[in-house]
Design an enzyme around this catalytic site. Structure first.
Site, PDB file in Angstrom:
ATOM      1  N   PRO A   2       0.559  -3.282  -4.909  1.00 52.92           N
ATOM      2  CA  PRO A   2       0.997  -4.416  -5.740  1.00 52.92           C
ATOM      3  C   PRO A   2       2.166  -4.013  -6.635  1.00 52.92           C
ATOM      4  CG  PRO A   2      -1.396  -4.165  -5.800  1.00 52.92           C
ATOM      5  CD  PRO A   2      -0.852  -2.954  -5.109  1.00 52.92           C
ATOM      6  N   GLU A   3       3.169  -4.864  -6.687  1.00 50.39           N
ATOM      7  CA  GLU A   3       4.310  -4.628  -7.560  1.00 50.39           C
ATOM      8  C   GLU A   3       4.182  -5.546  -8.776  1.00 50.39           C
ATOM      9  OE1 GLU A   3       8.004  -4.429  -5.319  1.00 50.39           O
ATOM     10  OE2 GLU A   3       6.899  -3.807  -3.535  1.00 50.39           O
ATOM     11  N   LYS A  58       3.380  -1.953 -13.887  1.00 53.02           N
ATOM     12  CA  LYS A  58       2.318  -2.260 -12.929  1.00 53.02           C
ATOM     13  C   LYS A  58       0.928  -1.990 -13.507  1.00 53.02           C
ATOM     14  CE  LYS A  58       5.390  -0.867  -9.143  1.00 53.02           C
ATOM     15  NZ  LYS A  58       5.552   0.038  -7.978  1.00 53.02           N
ATOM     16  N   ARG A 263      10.314   5.757   2.126  1.00 52.02           N
ATOM     17  CA  ARG A 263       9.829   4.384   2.270  1.00 52.02           C
ATOM     18  C   ARG A 263      10.635   3.647   3.334  1.00 52.02           C
ATOM     19  NH1 ARG A 263       6.971   2.983  -2.334  1.00 52.02           N
ATOM     20  NH2 ARG A 263       5.995   1.477  -0.936  1.00 52.02           N
TER      21      ARG A 263
END
Length: 280
Positions: A2-3, A58, A263
């Site tokens: 989750p960002e 976050k 990434r």
């Protein structure tokens, strides 16, 4: 993982569901995510009221009575749900907060990477991860001069820079790809070669994209859901992330995928061209 938009959506949901609730007791099923012993965690939380829930980057900050804060980092798969006491619990439920109104606030995490830190209010921003976090991606907090200074003193690839929470809070893989596509900046562009126009475009697009994603209740790509168990909606508005092999919406070039900072990274090789020294 989750960002910021997803964590903010969870925060809003939890605020509407449990702000003002009081904790009757706590079950610790998986203790390795805690910064204190299970006994201390349970003892200190009994009788505490959840006054409000805040967010920094976050991280979720459960502000409790008696000057305590429960800091929660969802990591990759962490989720909260609220259910009536005694109802069947899903697999991988790690922590259960029994509320005095007959409900359970449950934290579940299939990968069990999430973390919870119980600290005094005054010590929240001494925690590793929170003590060096960068500004929030808002017009009030993210200023052009700050961003230019940070970019020009760095010699990193821009995506690596944006993923670093000490430079800017809340961006992860999805929104980095999105804001770089929107700004026509290559993810491997060396930061100190960005000009003022590119920096201002990047700043504006970061602010715009995060605000839009929050409005869209976050992005569900794998398993994210909000505090109501609902998926996000913003995945329907993505331009770059996950678009490998598709045509760029701007120029029609086939989107490519590479690795940056370990990434997966999708970009348009025509719209997002590297300039300046490529030695780094």
């Amino acid at each position: 993982m989750p960002e910021l938009p997803e964590v903010e959506t969870v925060r809003k949901g939890l605020t509407s569901l449990v702000a003002g609730a009081k904790i009757k007791s706590v079950e610790v099923i998986y203790s390795k995510m805690l910064n204190v012993s299970p006994e201390e965690f349970k003892e200190k939380l009994v009788g505490k009221e959840i006054i409000k829930i805040e967010r920094r980057g976050k991280y979720l900050l459960f502000r409790l009575s008696d000057d305590l804060t429960l800091v929660s980092h969802l990591r990759m798969e962490g989720k909260y749900e609220i259910q009536p006491e005694g109802t069947e619990r899903p697999k991988h439920t790690n922590i259960v907060f029994h509320l005095t109104d007959g409900r359970e606030l449950r934290y579940k995490d299939t990968r069990m990477f999430g973390k919870m830190y119980l600290v005094k209010n005054e010590n929240v921003f001494d925690l590793s991860g929170l003590n060096k976090i960068g500004p929030e991606p808002t017009d009030n907090d993210l200023k052009f001069d700050y961003l230019k200074h940070q970019l020009h003193k760095s010699h990193r690839k821009i995506k690596s820079f944006l993923l670093d929470q000490s430079n800017l809070a809340g961006l992860g893989n999805i929104y980095c790809d999105e804001v770089l596509w929107m700004s026509k900046i290559n993810p491997e562009q060396q930061t100190n070669y960005l000009n003022d126009s590119e920096i201002e475009s990047l700043r504006k697009n970061i602010i715009k994209e995060i605000a839009a994603a929050i409005k869209g209740h976050g992005t569900t790509v794998h398993s994210y859901s909000n505090a109501y168990g609902e998926a996000g909606e913003f995945q329907n508005q993505l331009h770059a992330y996950g678009k490998k092999g598709e045509r760029c919406e701007r120029c029609g070039t086939v989107m490519e995928k590479i690795k940056v900072a370990q990434r997966g990274t999708t970009f348009c090789p025509t719209c997002q061209v590297i300039h300046g020294d490529l030695s780094d």
